[in-house]
Design a protein around this motif. Structure first.
Motif, PDB file in Angstrom:
ATOM      1  N   ASN A  95      37.267  39.100  50.766  1.00 33.87           N
ATOM      2  CA  ASN A  95      37.601  39.514  52.134  1.00 33.87           C
ATOM      3  C   ASN A  95      38.714  40.562  52.178  1.00 33.87           C
ATOM      4  N   ILE A  96      39.309  40.865  51.026  1.00 33.34           N
ATOM      5  CA  ILE A  96      40.375  41.870  50.960  1.00 33.34           C
ATOM      6  C   ILE A  96      39.718  43.224  50.724  1.00 33.34           C
ATOM      7  N   ILE A  97      39.742  44.080  51.725  1.00 29.74           N
ATOM      8  CA  ILE A  97      39.028  45.350  51.619  1.00 29.74           C
ATOM      9  C   ILE A  97      39.932  46.562  51.776  1.00 29.74           C
ATOM     10  N   ASP A  98      41.235  46.340  51.975  1.00 25.35           N
ATOM     11  CA  ASP A  98      42.137  47.473  52.199  1.00 25.35           C
ATOM     12  C   ASP A  98      43.052  47.741  51.010  1.00 25.35           C
ATOM     13  N   ARG A  99      42.767  47.110  49.886  1.00 21.00           N
ATOM     14  CA  ARG A  99      43.548  47.341  48.673  1.00 21.00           C
ATOM     15  C   ARG A  99      42.739  46.843  47.476  1.00 21.00           C
ATOM     16  N   GLY A 100      43.204  47.161  46.276  1.00 19.31           N
ATOM     17  CA  GLY A 100      42.477  46.783  45.078  1.00 19.31           C
ATOM     18  C   GLY A 100      42.661  45.325  44.708  1.00 19.31           C
ATOM     19  N   VAL A 101      41.584  44.701  44.246  1.00 21.00           N
ATOM     20  CA  VAL A 101      41.657  43.306  43.795  1.00 21.00           C
ATOM     21  C   VAL A 101      41.004  43.155  42.417  1.00 21.00           C
ATOM     22  N   LEU A 102      40.885  44.262  41.675  1.00 25.90           N
ATOM     23  CA  LEU A 102      40.231  44.240  40.373  1.00 25.90           C
ATOM     24  C   LEU A 102      41.192  44.549  39.229  1.00 25.90           C
ATOM     25  N   ILE A 128      27.470  54.718  44.291  1.00 26.51           N
ATOM     26  CA  ILE A 128      28.575  54.716  45.258  1.00 26.51           C
ATOM     27  C   ILE A 128      29.876  54.514  44.501  1.00 26.51           C
ATOM     28  N   SER A 129      30.742  55.512  44.548  1.00 32.00           N
ATOM     29  CA  SER A 129      32.007  55.431  43.821  1.00 32.00           C
ATOM     30  C   SER A 129      32.879  54.326  44.376  1.00 32.00           C
ATOM     31  N   TYR A 179      43.095  53.029  44.813  1.00 36.24           N
ATOM     32  CA  TYR A 179      42.660  51.794  44.168  1.00 36.24           C
ATOM     33  C   TYR A 179      41.159  51.849  43.922  1.00 36.24           C
ATOM     34  N   GLU A 180      40.691  50.874  43.188  1.00 35.72           N
ATOM     35  CA  GLU A 180      39.266  50.742  42.923  1.00 35.72           C
ATOM     36  C   GLU A 180      38.723  49.610  43.780  1.00 35.72           C
ATOM     37  N   ALA A 181      37.800  49.928  44.654  1.00 28.97           N
ATOM     38  CA  ALA A 181      37.225  48.925  45.543  1.00 28.97           C
ATOM     39  C   ALA A 181      36.219  48.053  44.790  1.00 28.97           C
ATOM     40  N   GLN A 182      35.885  46.923  45.377  1.00 31.02           N
ATOM     41  CA  GLN A 182      34.840  46.083  44.812  1.00 31.02           C
ATOM     42  C   GLN A 182      33.474  46.719  45.060  1.00 31.02           C
ATOM     43  N   LEU A 183      32.488  46.268  44.314  1.00 31.68           N
ATOM     44  CA  LEU A 183      31.126  46.641  44.594  1.00 31.68           C
ATOM     45  C   LEU A 183      30.729  46.151  45.984  1.00 31.68           C
TER      46      LEU A 183
END
Length: 366
Positions: free
Chosen positions: A199-206, A290-291, A313-317
């Motif tokens: 649910n975190i879409i405004d920052r990197g979580v990877l 999709i990058s 940051y790198e977003a999730q797929l």
């Protein structure tokens, strides 16, 4: 030098993990869904002078040889207990290295690098007092900048190897595929995801130290590495650290991750799996890469002035599946700021964590 012009970003030995001594493999083109039969492995997941000159290719070959050994042992023995501490670290470095070296990784970083280059161009032009406003506008429109993405990727590859040991606190199991469907692989076979923080879409979580991280890396059609944050997921493994995957739905989800994560192709371990993989491609609605590279801009007030903050940051797929063998009892809230696993015990976040030295990992493998 011409002999080493064709440089692989997925090594040929990895293809042989799936097809043995066979020199050809079937694949599906991800942009068109076209099935290509009996493609030469020598021409797969490679580009001409992808990394650079002959010396660079020699250095990468040396690293490949180093990382291949523990991965081969894991494929053969199907348990992390077959490795000693140093081999585990090398395996983790091999995983992060493989993720950083692909065409998909280059495309992800290219988006961010281009945006940063444009930003620095704008700053340089606007801060030069010798230009009039009209000249600044003209320069902004006429001057083009292009980052050296090849050099950037090489830097990130070095960093990936140095930081691979940061994964040492993750749970480590081998998935044994007990279904009639094979594990497939793509041209970016190491997949990072974080279902706990989906649910975190405004920052990197990877990030390598992020709570909730999961890593999937198939070793053949029946065997895969799965790394996970034990504070976020409940994984029931046997005494050898193996998980029997008996759900076809779980295998489908893992295979869809390969479809979504790769840049141009997924590969079929057997000819009779073509129809199955084509159906996965259709269901994934995968027609273009999709990058995952992102740059977000925030405006803040500071001392009466508006300041701009850029966060890259790198977003999730777009596809983040829930896996039945790795249950997650709750998800992180959108306002949770979970950065380092060392400071999070699954319930609360400790602002000042103790220094991290991986003593638990050494005890597990010594």
């Amino acid at each position: 030098m011409a002999a080493k012009a064709n440089q692989h970003f997925v090594p040929q030995y990895y293809f042989r993990f799936f097809v043995g001594d066979t020199k050809c493999i079937d694949l599906i083109n991800l942009s068109s869904g076209r099935l290509i039969e009996q493609a030469s492995i020598k021409g797969q997941a490679s580009k001409k002078y992808f990394y650079g000159d002959e010396a660079m290719e020699d250095n990468l070959t040396t690293l490949e040889t180093l990382f291949r050994q523990p991965l081969r042992k894991l494929k053969q023995n199907k348990t992390f207990s077959c490795l000693d501490y140093e081999e585990v670290i090398i395996a983790l470095q091999g995983i992060t290295f493989q993720r950083s070296r692909t065409q998909a990784a280059r495309l992800d970083h290219k988006v961010i690098a281009q945006q940063w280059a444009e930003m620095f161009k704008e700053i340089s032009i606007n801060n030069c007092d010798q230009f009039s406003e009209d000249e600044r506008v003209e320069l902004m429109e006429s001057v083009s900048v292009e980052p050296n993405i090849e050099a950037l990727q090489l830097t990130l590859m070095v960093q990936a190897v140095k930081q691979g040991a940061l994964l040492g606190d993750l749970g480590m199991v081998i998935l044994k595929n007990r279904t009639s469907r094979p594990f497939i692989f793509g041209d970016a076979p190491v997949v990072f995801q974080n279902f706990f923080q989906k649910n975190i879409i405004d920052r990197g979580v990877l990030g390598l130290r992020t709570p909730g991280l999961q890593i999937y890396f198939p070793l053949d059609s029946r065997t895969a590495i799965y790394l996970y944050d034990p504070n976020a997921y409940n994984v029931k493994a046997n005494k050898l650290g193996q998980v029997e995957v008996r759900s076809k739905d779980d295998v489908d989800k893992l295979n869809r991750l390969q479809v979504h994560n790769s840049s141009s192709a997924v590969y079929l371990p057997s000819k009779d799996s073509a129809g199955y993989v084509l159906q996965l491609w259709r269901e994934s609605r995968r027609e273009q890469f999709i990058s995952k590279g992102r740059i977000d801009e925030y405006s803040v007030k500071h001392e009466g002035q508006t300041r701009h903050i850029l966060l890259n940051y790198e977003a999730q797929l777009s596809y983040v599946p829930d896996l039945t063998f790795s249950s997650c009892s709750s998800l992180a809230a959108s306002d949770d700021l979970l950065i380092d696993r060392e400071a999070w015990d699954g319930r609360r976040y400790i602002p000042d964590p103790r220094p991290w030295h991986m003593p638990e990992l050494r005890q597990r493998f010594d």
